[in-house]
Design a protein around this motif. Structure first.
Motif, mmCIF file in Angstrom:
data_model
loop_
_atom_site.group_PDB
_atom_site.id
_atom_site.type_symbol
_atom_site.label_atom_id
_atom_site.label_comp_id
_atom_site.label_asym_id
_atom_site.label_seq_id
_atom_site.Cartn_x
_atom_site.Cartn_y
_atom_site.Cartn_z
ATOM 1 N N ALA A 43 0.767 -1.320 -0.123
ATOM 2 C CA ALA A 43 -0.308 -0.305 -0.240
ATOM 3 C C ALA A 43 0.895 0.794 -0.174
ATOM 4 O O ALA A 43 0.565 2.212 -0.775
ATOM 5 N N GLU A 44 1.614 1.562 0.907
ATOM 6 C CA GLU A 44 2.678 2.926 0.524
ATOM 7 C C GLU A 44 3.400 2.575 -0.394
ATOM 8 O O GLU A 44 3.840 3.498 -0.854
ATOM 9 N N LEU A 45 4.327 1.964 -1.153
ATOM 10 C CA LEU A 45 4.737 1.840 -2.480
ATOM 11 C C LEU A 45 3.633 2.033 -3.310
ATOM 12 O O LEU A 45 4.281 3.084 -4.474
ATOM 13 N N ALA A 46 2.409 1.585 -3.274
ATOM 14 C CA ALA A 46 1.716 1.914 -4.592
ATOM 15 C C ALA A 46 1.276 3.722 -3.988
ATOM 16 O O ALA A 46 0.644 4.192 -5.136
ATOM 17 N N ALA A 94 8.638 2.267 1.718
ATOM 18 C CA ALA A 94 7.333 0.729 1.650
ATOM 19 C C ALA A 94 7.792 0.182 2.549
ATOM 20 O O ALA A 94 7.435 -0.930 3.527
ATOM 21 N N ALA A 95 9.371 -0.664 2.530
ATOM 22 C CA ALA A 95 10.024 -1.802 3.499
ATOM 23 C C ALA A 95 9.735 -0.721 5.213
ATOM 24 O O ALA A 95 9.912 -0.915 6.146
ATOM 25 N N SER A 96 9.762 0.833 4.943
ATOM 26 C CA SER A 96 9.653 1.362 6.417
ATOM 27 C C SER A 96 8.314 0.951 7.336
ATOM 28 O O SER A 96 8.492 0.901 8.371
ATOM 29 N N VAL A 97 7.137 1.574 6.702
ATOM 30 C CA VAL A 97 6.197 0.955 7.358
ATOM 31 C C VAL A 97 6.227 0.042 8.385
ATOM 32 O O VAL A 97 5.633 0.680 9.844
ATOM 33 N N LEU A 148 13.691 -6.100 -0.459
ATOM 34 C CA LEU A 148 12.940 -7.133 0.839
ATOM 35 C C LEU A 148 14.099 -7.986 1.690
ATOM 36 O O LEU A 148 14.011 -8.073 2.780
ATOM 37 N N THR A 149 15.100 -7.840 1.107
ATOM 38 C CA THR A 149 16.374 -8.700 1.624
ATOM 39 C C THR A 149 16.768 -7.715 1.756
ATOM 40 O O THR A 149 17.303 -8.132 3.645
#
Length: 242
Positions: A115-118, A133-136, A202-203
C-alpha cells in the motif's frame, strides 16, 4: 567495504533520513475529488463484522504474546481461547491452526508495504519509494518494540514459523515487483528489474529485522528505521540504475 563519510556526519545523515521516512506522508498530498465524478459512498461495516474483527485481533495479540513468552510449541489452542475468554470452537472459527495466527501478523506487514509503495509519488526514485515501503512495518515494530520484538524473535527462531515467514516474503516480492513494473511502465514478464529490485528491498527488510532482533535490548534499544536507511544507502545506486 568502501570508505564512507565521517562517523558524525554519517550518523547525522542517517538520523535525518530516518526521521524523514517516519514523518513523511505516503503521497504528495490529498487530491480533491473531481466534480464530474463524485466520491463513492463510504463502505459501511456492520456490527457483526466489527465484532469479528475485534475478536480476531484479541486472539492474535493474546496468542502472539503467549508464544513469545512460553514458546510456540508449549502453547495450546485451549490456552489461547481461555486467555481471551472464548471457546476452542470459537478459536477455530477464526484460525485453522496456531500457525495461522502468526500468518495474520505477517500478512499485515506485506499489505502495508504494498500500500505504501502504491501511494508514493510517481516521479520518486525507486530506491526512495521502496525505502518508504519497507519502513512502514519497521516503524510499527519500533514504535511497539515491547510487544513486537518478542514476536519477531519467535518467528525467526522457530523453524515452522520461519518457513511461513519466508513463504510470505516470496509473495511480497511478486506483489512489490508488480507494483514497481506498473510505476515504471515495465513488463514484468520481459524485464528483470522489477523482481530484482523487489528482492533487494526485501533482503534489506529481512536483514534489518534479524539485526534488530539480535542487537536490541529487551526495551528495543536499536532503531529499525535507522538500520533500514543504512541498508538502502548501500542499495540505492543499483536500485536507481533503471
Amino acid at each position: 567495504m568502501a570508505p564512507g563519510p565521517t562517523a558524525s556526519g554519517s550518523a547525522a545523515s542517517e538520523a535525518a533520513t530516518s526521521e524523514a521516512v517516519a514523518s513523511s506522508p505516503s503521497a504528495s498530498g490529498p487530491v480533491a475529488p473531481s466534480s464530474a465524478a463524485p466520491a463513492p459512498a463510504p463502505r459501511t461495516t456492520t456490527l457483526a463484522q466489527r465484532k469479528r474483527e475485534l475478536v480476531a485481533t484479541e486472539l492474535t495479540e493474546t496468542a502472539l504474546q503467549l508464544f513469545a513468552h512460553r514458546g510456540f510449541e508449549a502453547v495450546t489452542v485451549d490456552e489461547i481461547a481461555t486467555a481471551v475468554g472464548v471457546s476452542k470452537r470459537t478459536f477455530f472459527r477464526y484460525f485453522a491452526s496456531k500457525d495461522d495466527v502468526v500468518v495474520r501478523f505477517l500478512a499485515g506487514m506485506g499489505a502495508d508495504m504494498r500500500a505504501e509503495l502504491a501511494a508514493r509519488p510517481a516521479g520518486e526514485p525507486p530506491s526512495a519509494a521502496l525505502l518508504h515501503a519497507a519502513s512502514v512495518p519497521l516503524a510499527a515494530c519500533g514504535d511497539h518494540a515491547e510487544r513486537t520484538l518478542p514476536v519477531v524473535r519467535l518467528i525467526l527462531r522457530t523453524p515452522a514459523l520461519l518457513a511461513r515467514f519466508l513463504e510470505h516474503e516470496a509473495g511480497w516480492r511478486e506483489e512489490l515487483a508488480g507494483e514497481l513494473a506498473a510505476r515504471l511502465g515495465l513488463d514484468p514478464a520481459d524485464s528483470l528489474y522489477p523482481r530484482l529490485a523487489a528482492g533487494m528491498a526485501l533482503t534489506a527488510f529481512d536483514t534489518v529485522l534479524r539485526r534488530w532482533s539480535e542487537d536490541a535490548g529487551d526495551a528495543g534499544d536499536a532503531d529499525p528505521l535507522v538500520l533500514i536507511v543504512r541498508a538502502f544507502a548501500q542499495l540505492a545506486p543499483a536500485l536507481d540504475a533503471v
